[in-house]
Write a protein that holds these residues in place. Structure first.
Motif, PDB file in Angstrom:
ATOM      1  N   ALA A  36     -25.406  53.518  -6.453  1.00  0.00           N
ATOM      2  CA  ALA A  36     -25.686  53.858  -7.850  1.00  0.00           C
ATOM      3  C   ALA A  36     -26.599  55.076  -7.945  1.00  0.00           C
ATOM      4  O   ALA A  36     -26.390  55.948  -8.800  1.00  0.00           O
ATOM      5  CB  ALA A  36     -26.322  52.664  -8.559  1.00  0.00           C
ATOM      6  N   THR A  39     -24.540  58.316  -6.859  1.00  0.00           N
ATOM      7  CA  THR A  39     -23.501  58.759  -7.792  1.00  0.00           C
ATOM      8  C   THR A  39     -24.033  58.972  -9.200  1.00  0.00           C
ATOM      9  O   THR A  39     -23.403  59.650 -10.002  1.00  0.00           O
ATOM     10  CB  THR A  39     -22.352  57.743  -7.855  1.00  0.00           C
ATOM     11  N   ASP A  41     -24.143  56.640 -11.363  1.00  0.00           N
ATOM     12  CA  ASP A  41     -23.424  55.670 -12.199  1.00  0.00           C
ATOM     13  C   ASP A  41     -24.161  54.332 -12.150  1.00  0.00           C
ATOM     14  O   ASP A  41     -23.806  53.430 -11.413  1.00  0.00           O
ATOM     15  CB  ASP A  41     -21.991  55.517 -11.695  1.00  0.00           C
ATOM     16  N   GLY A  44     -22.452  50.913 -12.964  1.00  0.00           N
ATOM     17  CA  GLY A  44     -21.664  50.277 -11.923  1.00  0.00           C
ATOM     18  C   GLY A  44     -22.385  49.140 -11.218  1.00  0.00           C
ATOM     19  O   GLY A  44     -21.766  48.391 -10.480  1.00  0.00           O
ATOM     20  N   ASP A  47     -20.728  46.183 -12.260  1.00  0.00           N
ATOM     21  CA  ASP A  47     -19.307  46.104 -11.942  1.00  0.00           C
ATOM     22  C   ASP A  47     -19.019  46.918 -10.681  1.00  0.00           C
ATOM     23  O   ASP A  47     -18.392  47.974 -10.751  1.00  0.00           O
ATOM     24  CB  ASP A  47     -18.499  46.644 -13.135  1.00  0.00           C
ATOM     25  N   PRO A  48     -19.478  46.445  -9.511  1.00  0.00           N
ATOM     26  CA  PRO A  48     -19.256  47.225  -8.292  1.00  0.00           C
ATOM     27  C   PRO A  48     -17.795  47.197  -7.874  1.00  0.00           C
ATOM     28  O   PRO A  48     -17.115  46.184  -8.019  1.00  0.00           O
ATOM     29  CB  PRO A  48     -20.138  46.532  -7.255  1.00  0.00           C
ATOM     30  N   GLU A  51     -13.274  51.796  -7.224  1.00  0.00           N
ATOM     31  CA  GLU A  51     -12.976  52.818  -8.222  1.00  0.00           C
ATOM     32  C   GLU A  51     -14.233  53.479  -8.780  1.00  0.00           C
ATOM     33  O   GLU A  51     -14.196  54.607  -9.226  1.00  0.00           O
ATOM     34  CB  GLU A  51     -12.113  52.264  -9.355  1.00  0.00           C
ATOM     35  N   ARG A  52     -15.354  52.792  -8.730  1.00  0.00           N
ATOM     36  CA  ARG A  52     -16.617  53.366  -9.225  1.00  0.00           C
ATOM     37  C   ARG A  52     -17.376  54.102  -8.145  1.00  0.00           C
ATOM     38  O   ARG A  52     -17.879  55.198  -8.357  1.00  0.00           O
ATOM     39  CB  ARG A  52     -17.507  52.262  -9.792  1.00  0.00           C
ATOM     40  N   TYR A  53     -17.517  53.462  -6.998  1.00  0.00           N
ATOM     41  CA  TYR A  53     -18.396  53.989  -5.965  1.00  0.00           C
ATOM     42  C   TYR A  53     -17.673  54.459  -4.707  1.00  0.00           C
ATOM     43  O   TYR A  53     -18.260  55.116  -3.869  1.00  0.00           O
ATOM     44  CB  TYR A  53     -19.441  52.950  -5.555  1.00  0.00           C
ATOM     45  N   TRP A 142     -16.111  44.548  -2.500  1.00  0.00           N
ATOM     46  CA  TRP A 142     -16.435  45.975  -2.379  1.00  0.00           C
ATOM     47  C   TRP A 142     -17.021  46.282  -1.004  1.00  0.00           C
ATOM     48  O   TRP A 142     -16.689  47.279  -0.399  1.00  0.00           O
ATOM     49  CB  TRP A 142     -17.426  46.369  -3.481  1.00  0.00           C
TER      50      TRP A 142
END
Length: 145
Positions: A36, A39, A41, A44, A47-48, A51-53, A142
């Motif tokens: 986090a 990035t 974000d 996230g 919501d890990p 697509e996010r990290y 993840w």
């Protein structure tokens, strides 16, 4: 049972419970916080996912000849592997073993040992419940990717 042996067993169990809790905090949430922060974000964290990290291994210090003596590589890397493979079973075991060990310490009146065991048992139970929740499942998914 000798009081010294009982005290030693309680101390070892307390340290083992603290080790499991710290392993999951560093290996799961430390890597998530690192992702986090890197990035930017912060949403996230709730919501890990890939697509996010992206790949979680990108947020652990790299392993190589120059990092052999880097303690962060060992702490984050081993904690992440331990969380992925053994986090849930060790947390459940720590909670289940802590309950029967608590009874003799309460009977003898060893207050410090009782507090350590209660904290470790509750902590391990909380980690187990967290890892069994949908959020914990998503975090472990993840980490495994």
């Amino acid at each position: 049972m000798d009081t010294l042996v009982r005290t030693r067993r309680v101390r070892i169990l307390s340290w083992a419970q603290a080790f499991v809790i710290l392993m999951v905090l560093i290996g799961g949430f430390g890597v998530l916080l690192s992702a986090a922060a890197r990035t930017g974000d912060w949403a996230g964290l709730a919501d890990p996912g890939l697509e996010r990290y992206g790949d979680p291994k990108a947020y652990v210090p790299p392993v190589g000849p120059s990092s052999l003596l880097n303690p962060l590589t060992w702490v984050f890397g081993l904690s992440m592997v331990g969380t992925m493979l053994f986090g849930l079973p060790l947390a459940v075991l720590g909670a289940l073993v802590g309950l029967p060990a608590l009874k003799p310490t309460l009977r003898t009146g060893d207050r410090r040992a009782s507090i350590r065991l209660v904290a470790g048992t509750v902590g391990c139970a909380a980690v187990a419940v967290l890892l069994l929740s949908p959020y914990g499942g998503q975090l472990q998914t993840w980490l495994l990717d």
